[in-house]
Design a protein around this motif. Structure first.
Motif, PDB file in Angstrom:
ATOM      1  N   PRO A 120      -8.234  84.110 -48.025  1.00 39.98           N
ATOM      2  CA  PRO A 120      -8.482  83.561 -46.682  1.00 39.98           C
ATOM      3  C   PRO A 120      -7.224  83.271 -45.862  1.00 39.98           C
ATOM      4  CG  PRO A 120      -9.035  81.947 -48.402  1.00 39.98           C
ATOM      5  CD  PRO A 120      -8.800  83.255 -49.092  1.00 39.98           C
ATOM      6  N   ILE A 121      -6.129  82.824 -46.494  1.00 40.04           N
ATOM      7  CA  ILE A 121      -4.924  82.527 -45.709  1.00 40.04           C
ATOM      8  C   ILE A 121      -4.316  83.830 -45.193  1.00 40.04           C
ATOM      9  CG2 ILE A 121      -2.578  81.570 -45.804  1.00 40.04           C
ATOM     10  CD1 ILE A 121      -3.694  79.446 -47.747  1.00 40.04           C
ATOM     11  N   ARG A 131     -12.909  74.588 -45.541  1.00 39.44           N
ATOM     12  CA  ARG A 131     -14.040  74.274 -46.429  1.00 39.44           C
ATOM     13  C   ARG A 131     -13.556  74.135 -47.876  1.00 39.44           C
ATOM     14  NH1 ARG A 131     -17.970  77.905 -44.598  1.00 39.44           N
ATOM     15  NH2 ARG A 131     -16.912  79.432 -45.879  1.00 39.44           N
ATOM     16  N   HIS A 132     -12.605  74.968 -48.286  1.00 34.94           N
ATOM     17  CA  HIS A 132     -12.058  74.841 -49.643  1.00 34.94           C
ATOM     18  C   HIS A 132     -11.366  73.494 -49.832  1.00 34.94           C
ATOM     19  CE1 HIS A 132     -11.890  79.497 -50.352  1.00 34.94           C
ATOM     20  NE2 HIS A 132     -13.112  79.015 -50.344  1.00 34.94           N
ATOM     21  N   VAL A 135     -14.010  70.748 -50.201  1.00 33.40           N
ATOM     22  CA  VAL A 135     -14.761  70.724 -51.456  1.00 33.40           C
ATOM     23  C   VAL A 135     -13.847  70.316 -52.622  1.00 33.40           C
ATOM     24  CG1 VAL A 135     -14.526  73.191 -52.019  1.00 33.40           C
ATOM     25  CG2 VAL A 135     -16.554  71.957 -52.743  1.00 33.40           C
ATOM     26  N   VAL A 136     -12.584  70.732 -52.586  1.00 36.25           N
ATOM     27  CA  VAL A 136     -11.649  70.316 -53.637  1.00 36.25           C
ATOM     28  C   VAL A 136     -11.424  68.807 -53.563  1.00 36.25           C
ATOM     29  CG1 VAL A 136      -9.241  70.457 -54.421  1.00 36.25           C
ATOM     30  CG2 VAL A 136     -10.501  72.561 -53.875  1.00 36.25           C
ATOM     31  N   VAL A 139     -14.620  67.051 -54.908  1.00 31.51           N
ATOM     32  CA  VAL A 139     -15.025  67.212 -56.317  1.00 31.51           C
ATOM     33  C   VAL A 139     -13.889  66.856 -57.277  1.00 31.51           C
ATOM     34  CG1 VAL A 139     -15.862  68.863 -58.035  1.00 31.51           C
ATOM     35  CG2 VAL A 139     -16.727  68.962 -55.694  1.00 31.51           C
ATOM     36  N   TYR A 147      -3.164  71.252 -53.809  1.00 29.58           N
ATOM     37  CA  TYR A 147      -3.906  72.337 -53.144  1.00 29.58           C
ATOM     38  C   TYR A 147      -3.442  72.477 -51.694  1.00 29.58           C
ATOM     39  CZ  TYR A 147      -7.797  75.629 -52.751  1.00 29.58           C
ATOM     40  OH  TYR A 147      -8.551  76.764 -52.603  1.00 29.58           O
ATOM     41  N   ALA A 151      -1.378  75.520 -49.891  1.00 28.90           N
ATOM     42  CA  ALA A 151      -1.967  76.222 -48.736  1.00 28.90           C
ATOM     43  C   ALA A 151      -0.940  76.323 -47.610  1.00 28.90           C
ATOM     44  CB  ALA A 151      -3.229  75.496 -48.260  1.00 28.90           C
TER      45      ALA A 151
END
Lengths: 171, 171
Positions: A120-121, A131-132, A135-136, A139, A147, A151
């Motif tokens: 995606p990047i 969205r990643h 969610v990271v 969770v 993360y 990114a």
């Protein structure tokens, strides 16, 4: 990174650092094909170090004595942090109900493909990146800082401008 | 992660995501040996997805439709951020006068060894960790945030307590 001076008064002092990770489960063949960092002052010492490296199956290269900490920081980043990445990514797959070992053919192919960036990047798909991150953080919050930092670094390496609305989430 | 519902009104709808990175330089054999994530609701749809995966040379596993973003975040972390690590570590080696490609046998062996952690964090050698942080921040400051975040995560994964005097430098 102990300096060569620690070996004074030896005149033909040198260092030879195999750039490899080792396990007690294997033998000296673990050196085969790895590279080896040679530090030496006297030309005669460098010649001996290079000969020793080649006799051990290493591919020698020379670095300055003062550069060993920087070199070793890079080696740690590659090898040790690959372990960290695999454990972190594996725990995300595990939380998703997927087998962590499914990552391993992906990691090997990433090396085989010469570390070409995909995903995606690379595509500039910031909606997916956001969205990643969400969610990271939701969770496995203990992974969120690394993360995000990775990114941002990935975007910078790919000369991708992170959109303003995502910059806050990434900082 | 488009949900399966996007395929309504099809009753036997499914998703099949190959967990692999691809290059235009290779053909369909790139699927061989990779894993594939199957999402499906109806058992008949899941059977078709699994058969398709196996016909393509993939090793299928099932995940819930709602877990695809988490699963994909893990895949990105492993594959894309390995590229990031290699570029960052390679630039440290380059700055030290060492060939970046010397990292590649090290990365491959790290996978072969089952991602066993070695190095200064595993040994609890915080003096070395601190020197690495200093030299990275000094020579390649744009790498410092990711380097620190990964050092902290590595220590946490290895259940290593970072000493107080280093906690500040790592935070």
């Amino acid at each position: 990174a102990t300096p060569l001076a620690a070996l004074a008064p030896h005149a033909r002092r040198f260092g030879l650092h195999p750039l490899q990770t080792f396990t007690h489960d294997r033998g000296p063949e673990q050196l085969d094909g790895a590279w080896g960092a040679v530090t030496a002052e006297a030309p005669a010492a460098a010649r001996i170090a290079v000969e020793l490296a080649e006799a051990l199956g290493l591919r020698p290269f020379r670095i300055d004595d003062g550069m060993r900490a920087l070199y070793h920081a890079g080696a740690v980043m590659a090898s040790n942090y690959l372990v960290t990445l695999r454990r972190a990514a594996g725990s995300l797959l595990d939380a998703a109900g997927a087998p962590p070992e499914a990552l391993d053919p992906l990691l090997r192919r990433t090396i085989d493909n010469g570390f070409a960036l995909t995903g995606p990047i690379d595509r500039g798909d910031w909606e997916t990146v956001e969205r990643h991150l969400e969610v990271v953080a939701s969770v496995e919050p203990e992974l969120a800082t690394a993360y995000r930092a990775l990114a941002l670094l990935t975007a910078a390496q790919a000369s991708r401008t992170v959109p303003d609305e995502l910059s806050g989430a990434l900082a």
